[in-house]
Design a protein around this motif. Structure first.
Motif, PDB file in Angstrom:
ATOM      1  N   TYR A 291     -23.690   4.046  27.294  1.00  0.00           N
ATOM      2  CA  TYR A 291     -23.798   5.179  26.254  1.00  0.00           C
ATOM      3  C   TYR A 291     -25.121   5.413  25.309  1.00  0.00           C
ATOM      4  CZ  TYR A 291     -18.950   5.774  27.141  1.00  0.00           C
ATOM      5  OH  TYR A 291     -17.631   6.080  27.915  1.00  0.00           O
ATOM      6  N   VAL A 292     -25.830   3.898  25.160  1.00  0.00           N
ATOM      7  CA  VAL A 292     -27.031   4.276  24.485  1.00  0.00           C
ATOM      8  C   VAL A 292     -28.119   4.707  25.321  1.00  0.00           C
ATOM      9  CG1 VAL A 292     -28.647   2.680  23.574  1.00  0.00           C
ATOM     10  CG2 VAL A 292     -26.337   1.865  23.040  1.00  0.00           C
ATOM     11  N   GLY A 293     -27.874   4.309  26.637  1.00  0.00           N
ATOM     12  CA  GLY A 293     -28.764   4.895  27.666  1.00  0.00           C
ATOM     13  C   GLY A 293     -28.791   6.517  27.652  1.00  0.00           C
ATOM     14  N   THR A 294     -27.509   7.045  27.687  1.00  0.00           N
ATOM     15  CA  THR A 294     -27.373   8.433  27.727  1.00  0.00           C
ATOM     16  C   THR A 294     -27.808   9.033  26.498  1.00  0.00           C
ATOM     17  OG1 THR A 294     -25.181   7.910  29.029  1.00  0.00           O
ATOM     18  CG2 THR A 294     -25.479  10.330  28.168  1.00  0.00           C
ATOM     19  N   LEU A 295     -27.517   8.476  25.327  1.00  0.00           N
ATOM     20  CA  LEU A 295     -28.057   8.911  24.073  1.00  0.00           C
ATOM     21  C   LEU A 295     -29.702   9.348  24.176  1.00  0.00           C
ATOM     22  CD1 LEU A 295     -26.803   9.886  21.480  1.00  0.00           C
ATOM     23  CD2 LEU A 295     -27.623   7.634  20.544  1.00  0.00           C
ATOM     24  N   LEU A 296     -30.290   8.260  24.340  1.00  0.00           N
ATOM     25  CA  LEU A 296     -31.891   8.134  24.517  1.00  0.00           C
ATOM     26  C   LEU A 296     -32.158   9.268  25.769  1.00  0.00           C
ATOM     27  CD1 LEU A 296     -32.642   4.213  24.423  1.00  0.00           C
ATOM     28  CD2 LEU A 296     -33.053   6.001  22.831  1.00  0.00           C
ATOM     29  N   SER A 297     -31.485   9.140  26.840  1.00  0.00           N
ATOM     30  CA  SER A 297     -31.954  10.344  27.975  1.00  0.00           C
ATOM     31  C   SER A 297     -31.764  11.482  27.348  1.00  0.00           C
ATOM     32  CB  SER A 297     -30.999   9.987  28.929  1.00  0.00           C
ATOM     33  OG  SER A 297     -31.167   8.784  29.506  1.00  0.00           O
ATOM     34  N   GLY A 298     -30.568  11.754  26.617  1.00  0.00           N
ATOM     35  CA  GLY A 298     -30.563  12.910  25.931  1.00  0.00           C
ATOM     36  C   GLY A 298     -31.805  13.602  25.211  1.00  0.00           C
ATOM     37  N   PHE A 299     -32.344  12.864  24.397  1.00  0.00           N
ATOM     38  CA  PHE A 299     -33.474  13.062  23.722  1.00  0.00           C
ATOM     39  C   PHE A 299     -34.749  13.440  24.451  1.00  0.00           C
ATOM     40  CE2 PHE A 299     -31.122  12.523  20.190  1.00  0.00           C
ATOM     41  CZ  PHE A 299     -30.947  11.286  19.948  1.00  0.00           C
ATOM     42  N   ILE A 300     -34.794  12.219  25.896  1.00  0.00           N
ATOM     43  CA  ILE A 300     -36.080  12.618  26.642  1.00  0.00           C
ATOM     44  C   ILE A 300     -35.917  13.889  27.340  1.00  0.00           C
ATOM     45  CG2 ILE A 300     -36.854  11.649  28.800  1.00  0.00           C
ATOM     46  CD1 ILE A 300     -35.891   9.066  28.169  1.00  0.00           C
ATOM     47  N   VAL A 301     -34.583  14.202  27.780  1.00  0.00           N
ATOM     48  CA  VAL A 301     -34.661  15.513  28.570  1.00  0.00           C
ATOM     49  C   VAL A 301     -34.748  16.594  27.428  1.00  0.00           C
ATOM     50  CG1 VAL A 301     -32.812  16.915  29.510  1.00  0.00           C
ATOM     51  CG2 VAL A 301     -32.787  14.667  30.152  1.00  0.00           C
ATOM     52  N   GLY A 302     -34.538  16.556  26.386  1.00  0.00           N
ATOM     53  CA  GLY A 302     -34.671  17.423  25.379  1.00  0.00           C
ATOM     54  C   GLY A 302     -35.985  17.753  25.176  1.00  0.00           C
ATOM     55  N   VAL A 303     -36.852  16.796  25.141  1.00  0.00           N
ATOM     56  CA  VAL A 303     -38.352  16.613  24.898  1.00  0.00           C
ATOM     57  C   VAL A 303     -39.147  17.565  26.018  1.00  0.00           C
ATOM     58  CG1 VAL A 303     -40.536  15.306  24.812  1.00  0.00           C
ATOM     59  CG2 VAL A 303     -38.447  14.776  23.369  1.00  0.00           C
ATOM     60  N   VAL A 304     -38.643  17.096  27.326  1.00  0.00           N
ATOM     61  CA  VAL A 304     -39.010  17.465  28.503  1.00  0.00           C
ATOM     62  C   VAL A 304     -38.789  19.037  28.644  1.00  0.00           C
ATOM     63  CG1 VAL A 304     -38.937  17.855  31.026  1.00  0.00           C
ATOM     64  CG2 VAL A 304     -38.825  15.443  29.944  1.00  0.00           C
ATOM     65  N   GLU A 305     -37.729  19.385  28.266  1.00  0.00           N
ATOM     66  CA  GLU A 305     -37.563  21.038  28.110  1.00  0.00           C
ATOM     67  C   GLU A 305     -38.082  21.596  27.057  1.00  0.00           C
ATOM     68  OE1 GLU A 305     -34.003  22.028  26.047  1.00  0.00           O
ATOM     69  OE2 GLU A 305     -35.177  23.932  26.011  1.00  0.00           O
ATOM     70  N   SER A 306     -38.467  20.826  25.886  1.00  0.00           N
ATOM     71  CA  SER A 306     -39.010  21.751  24.939  1.00  0.00           C
ATOM     72  C   SER A 306     -40.557  21.810  25.566  1.00  0.00           C
ATOM     73  CB  SER A 306     -39.276  20.735  23.718  1.00  0.00           C
ATOM     74  OG  SER A 306     -39.852  21.266  22.627  1.00  0.00           O
ATOM     75  N   ILE A 307     -41.209  20.808  25.895  1.00  0.00           N
ATOM     76  CA  ILE A 307     -42.618  21.022  26.503  1.00  0.00           C
ATOM     77  C   ILE A 307     -42.609  21.985  27.442  1.00  0.00           C
ATOM     78  CG2 ILE A 307     -44.521  19.838  27.589  1.00  0.00           C
ATOM     79  CD1 ILE A 307     -43.671  17.131  26.331  1.00  0.00           C
ATOM     80  N   SER A 308     -41.840  21.761  28.500  1.00  0.00           N
ATOM     81  CA  SER A 308     -41.901  22.964  29.577  1.00  0.00           C
ATOM     82  C   SER A 308     -41.651  24.461  29.422  1.00  0.00           C
ATOM     83  CB  SER A 308     -40.883  22.469  30.899  1.00  0.00           C
ATOM     84  OG  SER A 308     -39.737  22.114  30.539  1.00  0.00           O
ATOM     85  N   GLY A 309     -40.561  24.360  28.131  1.00  0.00           N
ATOM     86  CA  GLY A 309     -40.466  25.765  27.686  1.00  0.00           C
ATOM     87  C   GLY A 309     -41.608  26.510  27.043  1.00  0.00           C
ATOM     88  N   TYR A 310     -42.560  25.431  26.477  1.00  0.00           N
ATOM     89  CA  TYR A 310     -43.821  26.219  25.892  1.00  0.00           C
ATOM     90  C   TYR A 310     -44.784  26.450  26.872  1.00  0.00           C
ATOM     91  CZ  TYR A 310     -47.789  26.558  22.887  1.00  0.00           C
ATOM     92  OH  TYR A 310     -48.739  26.965  22.318  1.00  0.00           O
ATOM     93  N   TYR A 311     -45.049  25.412  28.085  1.00  0.00           N
ATOM     94  CA  TYR A 311     -46.166  25.786  28.678  1.00  0.00           C
ATOM     95  C   TYR A 311     -45.801  26.410  29.842  1.00  0.00           C
ATOM     96  CZ  TYR A 311     -48.764  22.176  26.079  1.00  0.00           C
ATOM     97  OH  TYR A 311     -49.509  21.746  25.202  1.00  0.00           O
ATOM     98  N   LEU A 312     -44.370  26.831  30.128  1.00  0.00           N
ATOM     99  CA  LEU A 312     -44.012  27.806  31.295  1.00  0.00           C
ATOM    100  C   LEU A 312     -43.349  29.052  30.713  1.00  0.00           C
ATOM    101  CD1 LEU A 312     -42.280  25.222  33.487  1.00  0.00           C
ATOM    102  CD2 LEU A 312     -44.544  26.227  34.010  1.00  0.00           C
ATOM    103  N   LEU A 313     -43.469  29.916  31.707  1.00  0.00           N
ATOM    104  CA  LEU A 313     -42.544  31.091  31.363  1.00  0.00           C
ATOM    105  C   LEU A 313     -41.063  30.612  30.986  1.00  0.00           C
ATOM    106  CD1 LEU A 313     -43.136  33.325  34.456  1.00  0.00           C
ATOM    107  CD2 LEU A 313     -43.731  33.862  32.157  1.00  0.00           C
ATOM    108  N   SER A 314     -40.776  31.571  29.863  1.00  0.00           N
ATOM    109  CA  SER A 314     -39.459  31.018  28.992  1.00  0.00           C
ATOM    110  C   SER A 314     -38.184  30.905  30.079  1.00  0.00           C
ATOM    111  CB  SER A 314     -39.139  31.648  27.919  1.00  0.00           C
ATOM    112  OG  SER A 314     -38.558  32.924  28.024  1.00  0.00           O
ATOM    113  N   SER A 315     -38.392  31.815  31.009  1.00  0.00           N
ATOM    114  CA  SER A 315     -37.308  31.803  31.993  1.00  0.00           C
ATOM    115  C   SER A 315     -37.281  30.680  33.112  1.00  0.00           C
ATOM    116  CB  SER A 315     -37.255  33.090  32.855  1.00  0.00           C
ATOM    117  OG  SER A 315     -38.546  33.119  33.419  1.00  0.00           O
TER     118      SER A 315
END
Lengths: 339, 228, 294
Positions: C240-264
């Motif tokens: 569960y702790v790992g899942t929690l942390l991964s959630g943040f990691i994935v969120g960050v990856v998504e945030s960064i890629s959302g900025y640098y790539l086309l939003s779609s």
């Protein structure tokens, strides 16, 4: 104990098969309604797709719920090679098939390391992810708007027929027969037996020197190739494709359910299943009128069928039928081996 | 002449030591009996030998070739056949097809089925067999491919006395033709009849090794395993 | 805005969003970890909850945050019912059967949503949906902050529930060893149903929260459940702790890629990562390769 000579009395079967074929090809002579020909056609298509799926799902036991991926690759390859470089769809079909097989093999490396239900999940994920990618890559794939080829007058070269369904009907029937023969030949050969061994018990299969990974790869490559060609056919038949019509989970389910219902792992099962289900689907669609309602009912019926027979969706009648053909065919195939 | 040479084989599962520095030599043509109480490490050893597990330490040599890291099918192709404690036959394939996956020789397959008196069921799905018949089918499947080494895990368990006799005769007959056997068994009658040498394993350690008659009368074997 | 500040901003956005991903993933790992059943319809419950929140807002002017309180018990009940009627009968059936049931459910839910409410994109407009708080040069979207706080609270709550309450402990027991748990008086069937209910309840809360920021349409569930699978894959099943942390990691990856790539294409890197995870952890993404049972 020697196998008796009279086991090789398959002439009656050959007569029946020839008659059946004649009838099938002759159907368009009697039936002129486009609608009915469409029903036949789609039945053949899904019988074909289901048989192709059966090679990896039924024979080799690797349940893929993402086969729409290969279907979509085939459809898009055919469409795009036609649109972008003016290639005849026949070549597009072939390229789509080869591309599909290549992708299947590449994905096989990570995917076949997964056991059972995780493999199932991964196949679903790959298909859904691809659908999302195809939707997003609007410039390359047309996105949600879809793709359609320029309209040509009836032509075999351009793989378009407008005046009548009959050419499509015949092409699909030939494809189905080719798939059936392929399936049959695989099943009753060393290749097929090894695939079944992989399905039944991987560890035991390995103990006999069978490289289970290799056979899974062979199975998925063949299945992907065939499925993609089916997708290419559909592209030319409907002359419009988009991610929701050729890359959706609904298609994956529609591909595998006939095999499961008719007899997973048997040669005729998927075909019997499709010939029962597809006309039933069309009947539903016609009676219910409302375009999405019939899809809902189909889904509900699927769940009901599964709930009623969770441990063996294969109907007992069909199972007994498949056991009979199994018995007869084994004696024949083993007779053909060295004696 | 050595067929198998095992050196310092160790295998742990978490905190449990299944095998501790096991060293063993198996000569060509031997019939080795592997004895030991449940949990002694016998099946673990078989798994390591056949490639289903990799050791934490130690090496396995087959004909002086180091097979560590070889997958099960690669070792099988080198001539090792395996049967399992609970028969792992191909249930939704016919008996004949079960054997054909092992060796593409219908005549030979039918011969084996005949010897084990299940030839009349050749076209039945294997799942329809009784437990004992399945055991025999599995043994036949392992043997029909003409292996050099047969690794058998309780091959006679669940068999009727008559069929036990047939299985044992088969083992001895094949052994005369040069096939090496490693047999895990709890039935001492079978061990005595089939095996010329034995190894007694207890808690992952090789305790006694030698001729069958010596091993099964050895005090250590008797105390830890045979008597109450 | 210089690069460091930009990156920090993206990271913050990602972490905030990641809270919700963790919430969905935690529900997934709960069900998955206990029953080993793959619920293909998980994302569609998210979708359903988003629609429920939308309609409650549109018809009764109910704030999504209030809906959160309503959807949890409702969807808990829905999940409980789904488990007893659909999942329980196929728990011991072959994988294909289980797959077909949940796939069928997913398809029925999606198509029903489309039939009832059309494929039109819906939006819940609340005043705080667009509010921003300034923290120096960093901007914090209030909506995301709320989502983050609620998600984290629930994750913590679940953790405490599992560790401290009787039912929670029973759930962990059944996950480890069903038979033994039963001999100790635990009604495993009921535990399965409760677990499923909780998992669905959690994903429903996530849905209610997400409706503040995201469009609601019949197929919205799939994208997010795929992201949730990535989170579970990264974090480790049952961790569960790992899942929690991964959630943040994935969120960050998504945030960064959302900025640098086309939003779609913002979700593409994550989804491709899913396939990469399969490649890099070939021993099985969801559990260590068990000793072959021979």
């Amino acid at each position: 104990m020697k196998l008796k000579q009279k086991d090789l009395s398959y002439y009656p079967s050959i007569v029946v098969i020839t008659l059946g074929l004649g009838l099938l090809f002759g159907v368009p002579l009697f039936i002129t309604s486009d609608f009915i020909l469409d029903v036949f056609l789609m039945s053949f298509l899904f019988a074909y797709l289901s048989s192709a799926w059966n090679i990896i799902g039924g024979f080799t036991g690797q349940i893929s719920v993402g086969h729409t991926f290969f279907y979509g690759i085939g459809a898009y390859t055919t469409m795009l090679t036609n649109l972008r470089i003016g290639l005849s769809p026949w070549f597009g079909l072939l390229i789509g098939g080869l591309l599909s097989a290549f992708l299947a093999l590449t994905l096989g490396y990570p995917l076949f390391r997964l056991r059972g239900r995780y493999y199932v999940l991964a196949t679903w994920a790959v298909a859904e992810i691809s659908r999302l990618i195809f939707l997003a890559a609007k410039e390359q794939t047309g996105g949600a708007m879809g793709l359609w080829p320029p309209v040509y007058p009836d032509s075999w070269w351009h793989f378009q027929f407008h005046a009548s369904r009959v050419p499509y009907y015949n092409i699909m029937l030939i494809l189905l027969l080719a798939c059936l023969v392929t399936s049959w030949k695989i099943r009753y050969s060393r290749l097929g037996r090894n695939m079944l061994a992989v399905r039944e018990d991987e560890d035991a299969a390995e103990s006999l020197g069978i490289n289970t990974f290799r056979y899974k790869q062979i199975a998925i490559a063949i299945s992907a190739f065939l499925t993609a060609i089916g997708g290419g056919f559909y592209a030319q038949y409907s002359l419009f494709i988009d991610p929701d019509t050729v890359m959706s989970t609904q298609i994956s389910v529609d591909i595998l359910f006939p095999a499961v219902l008719g007899g997973i792992g048997t040669v005729y099962g998927p075909i019997v299943g499709a010939l029962l289900l597809v006309p039933a689907y069309w009947f539903l669609r016609v009676t219910l009128g409302y375009s999405n309602l019939h899809v809902i009912i189909r889904g509900v019926l699927l769940m009901l069928i599964v709930l009623l027979m969770p441990f063996g969706i294969v109907g007992s009648i069909l199972d007994r039928f498949s056991k009979w053909t199994q018995k007869e065919m084994i004696r024949w195939s083993s007779f053909r081996s060295k004696i | 002449m050595e067929l198998i040479q095992v050196e310092n084989l160790t295998k742990k599962f978490g905190g449990v030591v299944a095998l501790q520095s096991l060293s063993l030599k198996i000569e060509k043509g031997q019939r080795l009996g592997l004895l030991g109480p449940n949990g002694a490490g016998k099946t673990t050893f078989l798994d390591l030998l056949c490639g289903y597990l990799e050791p934490d330490n130690g090496s396995i040599l087959l004909d002086s070739v180091r097979v560590n890291g070889f997958k099960p099918y690669e070792r099988a192709r080198l001539g090792i056949s395996r049967t399992f404690q609970v028969p792992r036959i191909f249930k939704r394939m016919s008996l004949l097809e079960n054997l054909l996956t092992s060796a593409d020789d219908v005549r030979l397959a039918l011969d084996f089925l005949e010897k084990f008196e299940i030839e009349h069921l050749a076209d039945q799905y294997a799942e329809n067999l009784s437990g004992g018949q399945q055991k025999l089918l599995e043994l036949a499947r392992a043997l029909v491919r003409k292996p050099r080494l047969v690794v058998a895990d309780e091959p006679t368990a669940g068999l009727s006395p008559a069929m036990m006799q047939v299985a044992m005769e088969m083992i001895l007959e094949l052994n005369k033709k040069g096939v090496t056997f490693i047999i895990v068994e709890h039935n001492m009658a079978v061990i005595t009849a089939c095996c010329d040498v034995c190894v007694f394993l207890n808690q992952g350690v090789k305790v006694v090794e030698g001729e069958t008659s010596d091993v099964i009368t050895d005090r250590r074997t008797v105390e830890a395993y045979l008597a109450r | 805005m210089d690069h460091v500040a930009l990156l920090l901003q993206l990271v913050i956005n990602g972490v905030l969003m990641g809270g919700v991903y963790s919430l969905i993933a935690v529900g997934l790992t709960l069900i998955y970890g206990l029953m080993r059943i793959i619920n293909f319809a998980h994302g569609d419950f998210l979708m359903l909850s988003m629609y429920a929140t939308f309609w409650l807002h549109a018809l009764l002017n109910l704030d999504p945050l209030v809906s959160v309180l309503l959807v949890f018990p409702t969807f808990f009940g829905l999940g409980y019912f789904a488990q007893t009627s659909l999942i329980r009968p196929v728990l011991k059936a072959p994988t294909i059967t289980q797959a077909l049931i949940t796939l069928g459910l997913s398809l029925v839910m999606q198509t029903s949503a489309q039939t009832l409410w059309t494929a039109d994109y819906r939006r819940v407009s609340v005043h705080y949906g667009a509010e921003i708080a300034q923290l120096g040069i960093l901007r914090i979207e209030i909506a995301k902050l709320i989502m983050f706080v609620v998600s984290l609270t629930l994750c913590l709550g679940l953790y405490l529930f599992l560790k401290r309450t009787f039912v929670g402990t029973a759930m962990r027991a059944v996950a480890q060893d069903r038979e033994t748990a039963q001999t100790l008086g635990v009604d495993a069937d009921r535990i399965y149903a409760i677990t499923f209910g909780i998992g669905i309840g959690l994903v429903a809360v996530a849905g209610a929260l997400m409706s503040i920021l995201f469009y609601v349409y019949p197929y919205v569930g799939t994208t997010f459940v795929l992201i949730a699978f990535v989170v579970v894959a990264l974090g480790g099943l049952g961790n569960y702790v790992g899942t929690l942390l991964s959630g943040f990691i994935v969120g960050v990856v998504e945030s960064i890629s959302g900025y640098y790539l086309l939003s779609s294409l913002r979700y593409v890197p994550i989804l491709v990562t899913f396939i990469l995870i399969l490649l890099l952890r070939p021993e099985g993404i969801f559990e260590k390769r068990l000793r072959r049972t021979i």
